[in-house]
Enzyme design. Structure first.
Site, mmCIF file in Angstrom:
data_model
loop_
_atom_site.group_PDB
_atom_site.id
_atom_site.type_symbol
_atom_site.label_atom_id
_atom_site.label_comp_id
_atom_site.label_asym_id
_atom_site.label_seq_id
_atom_site.Cartn_x
_atom_site.Cartn_y
_atom_site.Cartn_z
ATOM 1 N N ASP A 26 0.870 -1.193 0.000
ATOM 2 C CA ASP A 26 0.000 0.000 0.000
ATOM 3 C C ASP A 26 0.896 1.229 0.000
ATOM 4 O OD1 ASP A 26 -2.206 1.968 0.613
ATOM 5 O OD2 ASP A 26 -3.339 0.104 0.861
ATOM 6 N N GLY A 46 4.781 1.260 -1.437
ATOM 7 C CA GLY A 46 5.088 1.566 -2.836
ATOM 8 C C GLY A 46 3.837 1.854 -3.609
ATOM 9 N N HIS A 100 -12.078 -0.142 -9.055
ATOM 10 C CA HIS A 100 -13.186 0.822 -9.186
ATOM 11 C C HIS A 100 -12.769 2.248 -8.825
ATOM 12 C CE1 HIS A 100 -14.994 0.601 -4.800
ATOM 13 N NE2 HIS A 100 -13.699 0.833 -4.796
ATOM 14 N N ARG A 128 -11.375 -3.921 -4.192
ATOM 15 C CA ARG A 128 -11.936 -2.569 -4.280
ATOM 16 C C ARG A 128 -10.870 -1.538 -4.664
ATOM 17 N NH1 ARG A 128 -15.556 -2.029 1.024
ATOM 18 N NH2 ARG A 128 -13.623 -2.643 2.039
ATOM 19 N N PHE A 134 1.170 0.420 -6.692
ATOM 20 C CA PHE A 134 0.772 -0.784 -7.420
ATOM 21 C C PHE A 134 0.872 -0.652 -8.936
ATOM 22 C CE2 PHE A 134 -3.649 0.500 -5.596
ATOM 23 C CZ PHE A 134 -3.764 1.588 -6.456
HETATM 24 C C1 SAM Z 1 -10.686 1.653 -1.556
HETATM 25 S S1 SAM Z 1 -9.294 1.262 -0.619
HETATM 26 C C2 SAM Z 1 -9.376 -0.506 -0.601
HETATM 27 C C3 SAM Z 1 -8.648 -1.113 0.547
HETATM 28 C C4 SAM Z 1 -8.785 -2.629 0.653
HETATM 29 N N1 SAM Z 1 -8.224 -3.301 -0.481
HETATM 30 C C5 SAM Z 1 -10.247 -3.011 0.855
HETATM 31 O O1 SAM Z 1 -10.855 -3.676 0.023
HETATM 32 O O2 SAM Z 1 -10.770 -2.630 1.908
HETATM 33 C C6 SAM Z 1 -7.989 1.616 -1.749
HETATM 34 C C7 SAM Z 1 -6.600 1.347 -1.220
HETATM 35 O O3 SAM Z 1 -5.679 1.587 -2.271
HETATM 36 C C8 SAM Z 1 -4.539 2.214 -1.706
HETATM 37 N N2 SAM Z 1 -3.812 2.906 -2.768
HETATM 38 C C9 SAM Z 1 -4.175 4.029 -3.410
HETATM 39 N N3 SAM Z 1 -3.245 4.334 -4.338
HETATM 40 C C10 SAM Z 1 -2.285 3.395 -4.255
HETATM 41 C C11 SAM Z 1 -1.082 3.158 -4.974
HETATM 42 N N4 SAM Z 1 -0.689 3.976 -5.969
HETATM 43 N N5 SAM Z 1 -0.346 2.075 -4.658
HETATM 44 C C12 SAM Z 1 -0.748 1.238 -3.660
HETATM 45 N N6 SAM Z 1 -1.879 1.405 -2.959
HETATM 46 C C13 SAM Z 1 -2.645 2.480 -3.262
HETATM 47 C C14 SAM Z 1 -5.151 3.126 -0.687
HETATM 48 O O4 SAM Z 1 -4.196 3.592 0.245
HETATM 49 C C15 SAM Z 1 -6.209 2.240 -0.081
HETATM 50 O O5 SAM Z 1 -5.710 1.490 0.984
#
Ligand code: SAM
Length: 584
Positions: free
Chosen positions: A444, A470, A491, A488, A472
């Site tokens: 994350d 880092g 989306h 999630r 994704f």
């Molecule tokens: C909507 S939340 C979903 C969290 C978890 N997967 C869930 O289903 O509850 C989106 C997640 O993506 C992470 N995120 C956003 N941009 C990111 C990036 N560039 N690289 C890694 N994680 C990222 C956010 O910090 C957050 O924890």
């Protein structure tokens, strides 16, 4: 056949056969009304006082009085049958009142899932007049312990909304002609209806009408036109005129008002959480004074909030004598509830509430409501506002579906599972719980990793997991794993970013790895009641470029990044796991 009533949890209610005095009086009143009125009198009584003469004549010439009805709350149907017999009426076999049930559900906001689970059972008992089997009274029976709350029950008793005069069309072929005469100016308002397959042989179509004012008995003026058999087109025309827009009765107004005041409900729940009321009430019901002492706020103002939280449109509390108690819904807002939604309440009632106020701008042009209100895209905003960032991460961790994932997907044989954008690691912890030999990895943003570390430590799984700060979209940041979970995430982003994320995973993954995409797929069928269409708006408001997608759209994105969809497993709340593997 006797039907035993069951309460909303499906448990049979074992009590003495019981029908209270007030309900007996209601039955007597409709019975007296039926025997003392001619067909013309009863029909004129429920039509508008100034209805055109030809309209009244059309109904009286084509219809015969069938029954007069009322709603009661007996705990045993046997008692109702016995009472009808006592009154010299011949009770017929009870049948399920599906149209009445739908109407009560709409009036009091009983959710579809509860109805599908068999709650709010309405049984109808027809009591024939002795010596005239064509006429009778209709008793609509609802268990007092069923889905309706005490206040809804009171509202029915006072308003007598279900009292009605029903007439039967003598020639079913004339139903459309009669419907269109009644729908003319000066006639009563179309007020719903339906087809009930259980009513008589071959079922019956019922068209309801409502006129302003009250009958001689003080009941609301309600007329039901019954016609044997199914008359779909006539019914659709009638229901079309019942739709919002026409002045077609109180139920439409209530339904619309319920939606217009939804924001008040959101805020009432948020205030309840902010004042810690769920935790104060967790052990036992408390009076407004006791709650005021514990929260340090004014008892009168607090009482006003408590009362509103009891309203069926919110339903987080229930009155318990002088005190207030948590309902099942309210209990989910305590800190300790499994699947607590406490932080979601603060999130949806806080930041996301403010941005939703700009929805129309977001539709009108590419105004990006979250950015318009808070000046930054969400994840940057959360980085720069750590308190709000922590709230968002905790709110996301209140995913009620997390425990389902391990049951829906077989991870036997997998050594490592990597949760990409895994937030605070709650889902990963559930997977570690279910598979004791599994190792975990979580990627994350850097500012989220500390929260994930604390949470995995609290679950006792930190020693089995590696944490990766880092992005994704960069395959160099991605850990090696047998199974990748992307829950999630897609989306939140536009198609291009989604493909970058998936390609990065494809680059890091071996040829026999598995990819689990967890999303709420939009249905191709616009009539599908999936909540994903609402979350699609949430993505429009609270993300930049995010959207919910159909299964076909996910399939295409995955294919573009080198994955093939192999299966889908439904979870709760319209969420699915889409299972994909690298294309050969
Ligand atoms: C909507 S939340 C979903 C969290 C978890 N997967 C869930 O289903 O509850 C989106 C997640 O993506 C992470 N995120 C956003 N941009 C990111 C990036 N560039 N690289 C890694 N994680 C990222 C956010 O910090 C957050 O924890």
């Amino acid at each position: 056949m006797e039907k035993r009533m069951e309460n909303s949890s499906g448990r049979a209610v074992t009590r003495e056969p019981c029908i209270i005095g007030d309900d007996k009086r209601r039955i007597q009143l409709v019975h007296d009304y039926l025997v003392s009125r001619s067909d013309v009198d009863a029909i004129s009584d429920v039509l508008p006082g100034d209805a055109p003469r030809e309209l009244v004549e059309a109904v009286t010439a084509n219809c015969a009085l069938d029954h007069v009805g009322c709603l009661i709350f007996p705990s045993e149907l046997n008692a109702v049958r016995a009472y009808l017999q006592e009154q010299g009426l011949r009770p017929r076999k009870p049948f399920t009142g599906s149209v009445v049930r739908d109407r009560l559900a709409a009036r009091y906001g009983v959710q579809d899932e509860r109805l599908k689970a068999g709650c709010l059972d309405v049984q109808i008992i027809h009591g024939e007049l002795s010596g005239d089997s064509s006429r009778g009274i209709e008793v609509l029976c609802v268990d007092p312990d069923d889905e309706l709350t005490a206040s809804a029950l009171r509202n029915e008793r006072i308003g007598q909304h279900e009292n009605h005069v029903a007439v039967r069309i003598t020639d079913p072929g004339r139903v459309e002609e009669l419907r269109s005469i009644l729908a003319r100016p000066g006639g009563p308002h179309p007020d719903g209806g339906g087809y009930n397959p259980a009513q008589g042989e071959g079922g019956a179509t019922v068209l309801r009408f409502r006129a302003a004012g009250f009958t001689a008995m003080g009941w609301p003026r309600r007329l039901e036109i019954i016609v044997s058999g199914r008359h779909t087109e006539v019914l659709l025309r009638h229901l079309g005129q019942t739709a919002p827009g026409g002045d077609s009765g109180e139920e439409t107004d209530r339904r619309l008002l319920r939606r217009l005041t939804g924001a008040w409900g959101t805020q009432a729940i948020r205030a309840m959480v902010d004042l810690d009321l769920p935790d104060h009430l967790a052990e036992r019901p408390l009076t407004p004074k006791e709650l005021a002492d514990r929260t340090g706020v004014d008892a009168d103002r607090l009482n006003r909030l408590l009362r509103a939280l009891c309203h069926p449109w919110i339903g987080a509390l229930a009155p318990a004598g002088e005190a207030f108690a948590l309902t099942a819904l309210g209990r989910r807002l305590t800190r300790t509830a499994p699947n607590s939604m406490r932080h979601l309440a603060q999130m949806y009632g806080g930041l996301f509430y403010e941005s939703f106020g700009k929805l129309a701008d977001g539709i009108r042009d590419d105004a990006q409501p979250f950015v318009a209100v808070f000046g930054q895209p969400p994840f940057e905003y959360f980085r720069d506002h750590p308190q709000q960032g922590r709230l968002f991460t905790r709110a996301m961790a209140e995913g009620a579906f997390f425990p389902d994932v391990a049951a829906a997907v077989d991870l036997t044989g997998a050594r490592t599972v990597a949760d990409i954008g895994g937030g605070n690691g709650e889902l990963l912890a559930h997977l570690c719980d279910a598979y004791p030999d599994l190792k975990g990895a979580l990627l994350d943003r850097p500012e989220v990793i500390g929260t994930a570390r604390d949470n995995l430590q609290a679950h006792g799984h930190l020693n089995r997991c590696t944490l990766h700060a880092g992005s994704f979209t960069d395959s160099r940041d991605l850990p090696a794993a047998d199974v990748y979970v992307v829950s999630r995430i897609l989306h939140d982003w536009d198609d291009q970013t989604c493909v970058s994320i998936l390609r990065a995973i494809r680059d890091a993954a071996s040829g026999d790895s598995t990819l689990l995409i967890i999303e709420r797929p939009l249905s191709d069928d616009p009539e599908d009641a999936s909540v994903s269409s609402l979350w699609d708006l949430n993505m429009l408001v609270n993300n930049v470029g995010g959207r919910e997608r159909t299964r076909e759209q996910y399939r295409r994105l995955l294919e573009e990044a080198g994955f093939l969809v192999v299966a889908e497993r439904p979870l709760r709340l319209d969420i699915s796991v889409i299972i994909a593997r690298p294309a050969a």
